[in-house]
Scaffold this motif. Structure first.
Motif, PDB file in Angstrom:
ATOM      1  N   THR A   3      19.965  85.280   4.981  1.00 20.96           N
ATOM      2  CA  THR A   3      18.773  85.051   5.793  1.00 20.96           C
ATOM      3  C   THR A   3      19.218  84.554   7.157  1.00 20.96           C
ATOM      4  O   THR A   3      20.033  83.636   7.251  1.00 20.96           O
ATOM      5  CB  THR A   3      17.843  84.010   5.149  1.00 20.96           C
ATOM      6  N   ILE A   4      18.700  85.164   8.209  1.00 23.07           N
ATOM      7  CA  ILE A   4      19.038  84.770   9.576  1.00 23.07           C
ATOM      8  C   ILE A   4      17.769  84.268  10.264  1.00 23.07           C
ATOM      9  O   ILE A   4      16.757  84.965  10.292  1.00 23.07           O
ATOM     10  CB  ILE A   4      19.626  85.947  10.374  1.00 23.07           C
ATOM     11  N   ILE A   5      17.851  83.059  10.799  1.00 17.23           N
ATOM     12  CA  ILE A   5      16.745  82.492  11.578  1.00 17.23           C
ATOM     13  C   ILE A   5      17.236  82.359  13.014  1.00 17.23           C
ATOM     14  O   ILE A   5      18.161  81.596  13.291  1.00 17.23           O
ATOM     15  CB  ILE A   5      16.305  81.126  11.031  1.00 17.23           C
ATOM     16  N   ALA A   6      16.622  83.108  13.921  1.00 18.11           N
ATOM     17  CA  ALA A   6      17.093  83.166  15.305  1.00 18.11           C
ATOM     18  C   ALA A   6      16.071  82.580  16.266  1.00 18.11           C
ATOM     19  O   ALA A   6      14.862  82.732  16.077  1.00 18.11           O
ATOM     20  CB  ALA A   6      17.385  84.618  15.692  1.00 18.11           C
ATOM     21  N   ALA A   7      16.550  81.907  17.305  1.00 14.84           N
ATOM     22  CA  ALA A   7      15.679  81.327  18.328  1.00 14.84           C
ATOM     23  C   ALA A   7      15.258  82.394  19.340  1.00 14.84           C
ATOM     24  O   ALA A   7      16.072  83.231  19.748  1.00 14.84           O
ATOM     25  CB  ALA A   7      16.404  80.189  19.039  1.00 14.84           C
ATOM     26  N   SER A   8      14.013  82.342  19.765  1.00 11.93           N
ATOM     27  CA  SER A   8      13.514  83.342  20.715  1.00 11.93           C
ATOM     28  C   SER A   8      13.924  83.029  22.157  1.00 11.93           C
ATOM     29  O   SER A   8      13.981  83.918  23.003  1.00 11.93           O
ATOM     30  CB  SER A   8      11.994  83.418  20.642  1.00 11.93           C
ATOM     31  N   LYS A  54      12.244  87.647  22.496  1.00 17.43           N
ATOM     32  CA  LYS A  54      12.343  88.302  21.192  1.00 17.43           C
ATOM     33  C   LYS A  54      13.117  89.616  21.230  1.00 17.43           C
ATOM     34  O   LYS A  54      13.976  89.892  20.388  1.00 17.43           O
ATOM     35  CB  LYS A  54      10.942  88.586  20.643  1.00 17.43           C
ATOM     36  N   LYS A  55      12.799  90.452  22.212  1.00 16.67           N
ATOM     37  CA  LYS A  55      13.400  91.782  22.269  1.00 16.67           C
ATOM     38  C   LYS A  55      14.913  91.706  22.417  1.00 16.67           C
ATOM     39  O   LYS A  55      15.654  92.376  21.679  1.00 16.67           O
ATOM     40  CB  LYS A  55      12.796  92.584  23.433  1.00 16.67           C
TER      41      LYS A  55
END
Length: 283
Positions: A224-229, A234-235
């Motif tokens: 699971t990867i949780i990424a900061a915007s 986002k793009k």
């Protein structure tokens, strides 16, 4: 006389053990009971950052909160730093029978979690990567070649030679890019300033040299990867992760809106909820 000699031997043994503990590559605090979770923080960050999460999980999970050598007031170790840390964490899992553990890592900690997941003998359950890449150096350095990164570089020597005032200014500027929360920015700055300077400089070289993109093919457990915007949007973030994790067969990708690098500090409640949802789905 015999008692005196015995006392001296015991004292020397005690001192040797204390020195060994101080110079350990990793320092681990264990809280809670249940299924094991190994929590690895980011660069310069102490394991205390995981305390809010551990409090939420301790009734059902045994949380192992890691602090890496040279950070959080811990004694530094000899270089190379990161390979030694990686091996120590691998041995910790094996020696404490933490096979089938979940590993949660932020930033560098996520990169280390990725490396651990490529070690087939560990048989981990799953990994959760919080704003972490398998090859940060490839993102940051044009024409990236790990072999070109050396400890003895002009940039490293400049950082080692910085006086306290200049280094503090640099740490302050960096912290503002890592969190949207002013109180969190102060924490991040202080973690940088507290870090052993050589570990900060040479350890970061180790970090940038590590390229796990090809090794991703070895990972077969859930990721699971949780990424900061923020700050890229986002793009751009989605494309970066898609490129970096191209060799990973399958993973769940979650974006934290309105958050910078330290997601657990920018969106604490949301972050705790996402981790709990992820753990529940992997039972």
């Amino acid at each position: 006389m015999k008692n005196t000699v015995l006392l001296i031997v015991l004292l020397l043994t005690y001192c040797a053990n204390c020195a060994q503990q101080k110079q350990s590559p990793i320092h681990v605090e264990v809280v809670g009971k249940g299924a094991p979770i190994l929590l690895i923080p980011g660069f310069t960050v102490p394991g205390d950052i995981w305390q809010p999460l551990a409090k939420k999980l301790e009734k059902n999970y045994e949380c192992h909160l890691v602090t890496l050598a040279g950070f959080g007031g811990k004694e530094p170790i000899a270089f190379p730093w990161l390979p030694t840390v990686n091996t120590a964490l691998k041995n910790y899992i094996l020696e404490n029978n933490l096979q089938h553990a979940t590993v949660i890592g932020h930033s560098l900690g996520g990169t280390i979690a990725t490396w651990l997941a490529t070690q087939q003998e560990l048989q981990l359950k799953n990994i959760v990567l919080v704003d972490a890449l398998p090859a940060s150096g490839a993102l940051m350095i044009p024409n990236f070649n790990p072999d070109n990164l050396q400890y003895n570089s002009p940039y490293n020597q400049q950082q080692l030679a910085m006086n306290a005032e200049t280094f503090t200014q640099m740490a302050t500027a960096m912290s503002k890019n890592m969190s949207l929360n002013r109180a969190a920015q102060t924490k991040i700055k202080n973690w940088i300033l507290t870090a052993d300077r050589k570990t900060y400089v040479y350890g970061y070289t180790d970090y940038l040299k590590l390229d796990l993109r090809e090794a991703l093919k070895k990972i077969s457990i859930p990721v699971t990867i949780i990424a900061a915007s923020q700050p890229y949007g986002k793009k751009a973030v989605t494309q970066t992760y898609k490129n970096q994790y191209a060799n990973l067969k399958d993973y769940q990708f979650i974006i934290a809106d309105n958050s910078a690098h330290f997601i657990m500090l920018d969106k604490p409640n949301w972050f705790l909820e996402q981790i709990q949802i992820t753990l529940a789905s992997k039972k």
